[in-house]
Write a protein that holds these residues in place. Sequence first.
Motif, short mmCIF file in Angstrom:
data_model
loop_
_atom_site.label_atom_id
_atom_site.label_comp_id
_atom_site.label_asym_id
_atom_site.label_seq_id
_atom_site.Cartn_x
_atom_site.Cartn_y
_atom_site.Cartn_z
N GLN A 67 0.83 -1.21 0.00
CA GLN A 67 0.00 0.00 0.00
C GLN A 67 0.86 1.26 0.00
O GLN A 67 0.56 2.24 -0.68
N SER A 68 1.96 1.23 0.74
CA SER A 68 2.88 2.37 0.78
C SER A 68 3.48 2.62 -0.61
O SER A 68 3.60 3.77 -1.05
N ASP A 69 3.83 1.54 -1.32
CA ASP A 69 4.35 1.68 -2.68
C ASP A 69 3.31 2.29 -3.61
O ASP A 69 3.64 3.10 -4.48
N ILE A 70 2.06 1.92 -3.44
CA ILE A 70 0.98 2.48 -4.25
C ILE A 70 0.92 3.99 -4.07
O ILE A 70 0.86 4.76 -5.04
N VAL A 71 0.96 4.44 -2.83
CA VAL A 71 0.89 5.88 -2.53
C VAL A 71 2.11 6.60 -3.09
O VAL A 71 1.98 7.66 -3.73
N LYS A 72 3.30 6.04 -2.90
CA LYS A 72 4.52 6.68 -3.40
C LYS A 72 4.50 6.80 -4.92
O LYS A 72 4.88 7.83 -5.47
N GLN A 73 4.06 5.74 -5.59
CA GLN A 73 4.04 5.76 -7.06
C GLN A 73 3.03 6.80 -7.56
O GLN A 73 3.35 7.59 -8.45
N SER A 74 1.83 6.82 -7.00
CA SER A 74 0.82 7.76 -7.49
C SER A 74 1.22 9.20 -7.16
O SER A 74 0.99 10.11 -7.95
N THR A 75 1.86 9.42 -6.01
CA THR A 75 2.33 10.76 -5.66
C THR A 75 3.42 11.22 -6.62
O THR A 75 3.39 12.35 -7.11
N THR A 76 4.36 10.34 -6.91
CA THR A 76 5.45 10.67 -7.84
C THR A 76 4.90 11.01 -9.22
O THR A 76 5.31 12.00 -9.84
N LEU A 77 3.97 10.20 -9.70
CA LEU A 77 3.37 10.46 -11.01
C LEU A 77 2.57 11.76 -11.00
O LEU A 77 2.62 12.53 -11.95
N GLY A 78 1.85 12.01 -9.91
CA GLY A 78 1.04 13.23 -9.81
C GLY A 78 1.90 14.48 -9.78
O GLY A 78 1.58 15.49 -10.43
N ILE A 79 2.99 14.44 -9.05
CA ILE A 79 3.89 15.60 -8.99
C ILE A 79 4.53 15.85 -10.35
O ILE A 79 4.61 16.99 -10.80
N ALA A 80 4.97 14.80 -11.01
CA ALA A 80 5.58 14.95 -12.33
C ALA A 80 4.57 15.53 -13.32
O ALA A 80 4.91 16.41 -14.13
N ASP A 81 3.33 15.07 -13.25
CA ASP A 81 2.28 15.58 -14.13
C ASP A 81 1.99 17.06 -13.85
O ASP A 81 1.88 17.87 -14.77
N ALA A 82 1.92 17.42 -12.57
CA ALA A 82 1.66 18.82 -12.21
C ALA A 82 2.81 19.72 -12.67
O ALA A 82 2.57 20.82 -13.19
N LYS A 83 4.04 19.26 -12.49
CA LYS A 83 5.19 20.06 -12.94
C LYS A 83 5.17 20.23 -14.45
O LYS A 83 5.48 21.30 -14.96
N ALA A 84 4.79 19.17 -15.17
CA ALA A 84 4.73 19.24 -16.63
C ALA A 84 3.69 20.25 -17.09
O ALA A 84 3.82 20.86 -18.15
N GLN A 85 2.65 20.45 -16.28
CA GLN A 85 1.60 21.42 -16.60
C GLN A 85 1.94 22.82 -16.09
O GLN A 85 1.15 23.74 -16.21
N GLY A 86 3.12 22.96 -15.48
CA GLY A 86 3.57 24.27 -15.03
C GLY A 86 3.01 24.69 -13.67
O GLY A 86 3.13 25.85 -13.28
N LYS A 87 2.42 23.77 -12.95
CA LYS A 87 1.86 24.10 -11.63
C LYS A 87 2.97 24.10 -10.60
O LYS A 87 3.92 23.35 -10.69
N SER A 88 2.82 24.98 -9.60
CA SER A 88 3.81 25.00 -8.53
C SER A 88 3.46 23.91 -7.51
O SER A 88 2.29 23.61 -7.28
N ILE A 89 4.48 23.34 -6.93
CA ILE A 89 4.32 22.23 -6.00
C ILE A 89 4.54 22.75 -4.58
O ILE A 89 5.43 23.56 -4.35
N GLY A 90 3.76 22.27 -3.63
CA GLY A 90 3.93 22.64 -2.23
C GLY A 90 2.95 23.71 -1.80
O GLY A 90 2.08 24.14 -2.56
N ARG A 91 3.12 24.12 -0.56
CA ARG A 91 2.24 25.14 -0.02
C ARG A 91 2.51 26.48 -0.70
O ARG A 91 3.66 26.81 -0.99
#
Length: 184
Positions: free
Chosen positions: A113-137
Amino acid sequence: MIYGYMRPLYNDKQCLDQLNSLKPVCDKIFQEEHGAPKKRTELESLLMQLKAGDVILVQRMFALADTTSHLFELLKLCERDQVTIQFLLEGIVTNDKLPFNLTELVKEFLSFQSDIVKQSTTLGIADAKAQGKSIGRPKKSDDNVKKAISMYYSGNYTLLDIKNETGISKSTLYRYLEAVEEKE
């Protein structure tokens, strides 16, 4: 026949660790081009080629399945078709009796389950960065930060007053104060 299966993972993006584990013992290896859960064409190709007695070898559970229910579906499919799945890191072979006690079994599923969360988070962050969104607070406005620092140094305000007036919390204020002191 022994088939290997691998895909890019959050901690093995080029599949090098997986390849090193699988290559010496597999007759054929199927490798996905991406780590996303959808459109896993190589997994579909692998499943279409399986015959009774074949073995699917994966480095770890998470390389094969994206969710617990996906893992369950694959296990049932392979059991029906008399195909064995072997998970190297977990030390599990699907048609063997498991030498685990309940605690060890739950530990393996928590890791999955931890691997599932890490993988989806990593993919989500990469996708957001590719769209030019800022990451974090989002950063606090400079005007509010300057006002909070000024109020703090004046000595006339409590931390609660500063927070109510500027929206800057105590920990955030102290972080900015440390940064100011480091510059001096």
